[in-house]
Design a protein around this motif. Structure first.
Motif, PDB file in Angstrom:
ATOM      1  N   PHE A   1       0.830  -1.207   0.000  1.00 25.88           N
ATOM      2  CA  PHE A   1       0.000   0.000   0.000  1.00 25.88           C
ATOM      3  C   PHE A   1       0.862   1.254   0.000  1.00 25.88           C
ATOM      4  O   PHE A   1       0.621   2.192  -0.763  1.00 25.88           O
ATOM      5  N   SER A   2       1.897   1.272   0.819  1.00 24.25           N
ATOM      6  CA  SER A   2       2.789   2.428   0.907  1.00 24.25           C
ATOM      7  C   SER A   2       3.513   2.678  -0.412  1.00 24.25           C
ATOM      8  O   SER A   2       3.619   3.826  -0.862  1.00 24.25           O
ATOM      9  N   ASN A   3       3.986   1.612  -1.053  1.00 21.96           N
ATOM     10  CA  ASN A   3       4.654   1.751  -2.343  1.00 21.96           C
ATOM     11  C   ASN A   3       3.708   2.278  -3.412  1.00 21.96           C
ATOM     12  O   ASN A   3       4.075   3.148  -4.207  1.00 21.96           O
ATOM     13  N   LYS A   4       2.482   1.762  -3.454  1.00 27.08           N
ATOM     14  CA  LYS A   4       1.502   2.233  -4.435  1.00 27.08           C
ATOM     15  C   LYS A   4       1.151   3.705  -4.188  1.00 27.08           C
ATOM     16  O   LYS A   4       1.057   4.489  -5.131  1.00 27.08           O
ATOM     17  N   LEU A   5       0.975   4.076  -2.934  1.00 28.76           N
ATOM     18  CA  LEU A   5       0.642   5.457  -2.596  1.00 28.76           C
ATOM     19  C   LEU A   5       1.780   6.399  -2.969  1.00 28.76           C
ATOM     20  O   LEU A   5       1.558   7.441  -3.599  1.00 28.76           O
ATOM     21  N   ASN A   6       3.009   6.051  -2.619  1.00 30.53           N
ATOM     22  CA  ASN A   6       4.152   6.900  -2.945  1.00 30.53           C
ATOM     23  C   ASN A   6       4.353   7.023  -4.452  1.00 30.53           C
ATOM     24  O   ASN A   6       4.657   8.109  -4.953  1.00 30.53           O
ATOM     25  N   ALA A   7       4.181   5.930  -5.177  1.00 31.87           N
ATOM     26  CA  ALA A   7       4.328   5.977  -6.634  1.00 31.87           C
ATOM     27  C   ALA A   7       3.240   6.856  -7.246  1.00 31.87           C
ATOM     28  O   ALA A   7       3.494   7.591  -8.202  1.00 31.87           O
ATOM     29  N   SER A   8       2.045   6.797  -6.686  1.00 38.23           N
ATOM     30  CA  SER A   8       0.953   7.617  -7.193  1.00 38.23           C
ATOM     31  C   SER A   8       1.180   9.100  -6.911  1.00 38.23           C
ATOM     32  O   SER A   8       0.930   9.947  -7.767  1.00 38.23           O
ATOM     33  N   VAL A   9       1.682   9.412  -5.731  1.00 34.54           N
ATOM     34  CA  VAL A   9       1.886  10.806  -5.336  1.00 34.54           C
ATOM     35  C   VAL A   9       3.133  11.390  -5.981  1.00 34.54           C
ATOM     36  O   VAL A   9       3.100  12.490  -6.535  1.00 34.54           O
ATOM     37  N   TYR A  10       4.251  10.664  -5.945  1.00 38.43           N
ATOM     38  CA  TYR A  10       5.532  11.208  -6.394  1.00 38.43           C
ATOM     39  C   TYR A  10       5.951  10.750  -7.785  1.00 38.43           C
ATOM     40  O   TYR A  10       6.933  11.243  -8.325  1.00 38.43           O
ATOM     41  N   GLY A  11       5.269   9.787  -8.362  1.00 36.81           N
ATOM     42  CA  GLY A  11       5.590   9.330  -9.710  1.00 36.81           C
ATOM     43  C   GLY A  11       6.982   8.717  -9.786  1.00 36.81           C
ATOM     44  O   GLY A  11       7.389   7.938  -8.930  1.00 36.81           O
ATOM     45  N   SER A  12       7.733   9.098 -10.820  1.00 39.05           N
ATOM     46  CA  SER A  12       9.054   8.504 -11.033  1.00 39.05           C
ATOM     47  C   SER A  12      10.066   8.957  -9.980  1.00 39.05           C
ATOM     48  O   SER A  12      11.077   8.301  -9.773  1.00 39.05           O
ATOM     49  N   ARG A  13       9.792  10.076  -9.297  1.00 40.08           N
ATOM     50  CA  ARG A  13      10.715  10.525  -8.238  1.00 40.08           C
ATOM     51  C   ARG A  13      10.800   9.500  -7.116  1.00 40.08           C
ATOM     52  O   ARG A  13      11.832   9.365  -6.465  1.00 40.08           O
ATOM     53  N   PHE A  14       9.697   8.762  -6.911  1.00 38.04           N
ATOM     54  CA  PHE A  14       9.692   7.743  -5.860  1.00 38.04           C
ATOM     55  C   PHE A  14      10.706   6.642  -6.166  1.00 38.04           C
ATOM     56  O   PHE A  14      11.508   6.275  -5.312  1.00 38.04           O
ATOM     57  N   THR A  15      10.691   6.124  -7.394  1.00 37.83           N
ATOM     58  CA  THR A  15      11.615   5.043  -7.739  1.00 37.83           C
ATOM     59  C   THR A  15      13.023   5.559  -8.008  1.00 37.83           C
ATOM     60  O   THR A  15      13.996   4.921  -7.666  1.00 37.83           O
ATOM     61  N   ARG A  16      13.112   6.727  -8.611  1.00 42.48           N
ATOM     62  CA  ARG A  16      14.431   7.236  -9.011  1.00 42.48           C
ATOM     63  C   ARG A  16      15.227   7.753  -7.828  1.00 42.48           C
ATOM     64  O   ARG A  16      16.417   7.477  -7.691  1.00 42.48           O
TER      65      ARG A  16
END
Length: 68
Positions: A49-64
Motif C-alpha cells: 500500500f505504501s509503495n503504491k501510494l508513494n508511486a501515485s503521489v511522487y511518480g518517477s521521483r519515488f523510484t528514481r
C-alpha cells in the motif's frame, strides 16, 4: 499530582496550532478468505500500500530518488 484540565489543553492547542493538519487511520480485516492475517502478511500489505501510494503521489521521483 495535578492533572491538567481540558481548558489547559485547549489553550495550549490554540496557542500552538499545526498548519494544515492531516490524519488518517488504516484498518485491516482480521480474517480474509477464511484465513487469519498474520503480522508478516500485514507488514507485506502495508508495504505494498505504501509503495503504491508513494508511486501515485511522487511518480518517477519515488523510484528514481527514493522520495517518500
Amino acid at each position: 499530582m495535578i492533572t491538567p484540565s481540558f481548558s489547559d489543553f485547549k489553550s495550549y492547542y490554540l496557542q500552538h496550532r499545526v498548519p494544515n493538519p492531516v490524519n488518517f487511520t488504516l484498518t485491516q480485516k482480521q480474517v480474509a478468505e477464511g484465513k487469519w492475517i498474520t503480522d508478516t502478511i500485514s507488514e507485506q500489505n502495508f508495504r505494498h500500500f505504501s509503495n503504491k501510494l508513494n508511486a501515485s503521489v511522487y511518480g518517477s521521483r519515488f523510484t528514481r530518488y527514493g522520495k517518500k
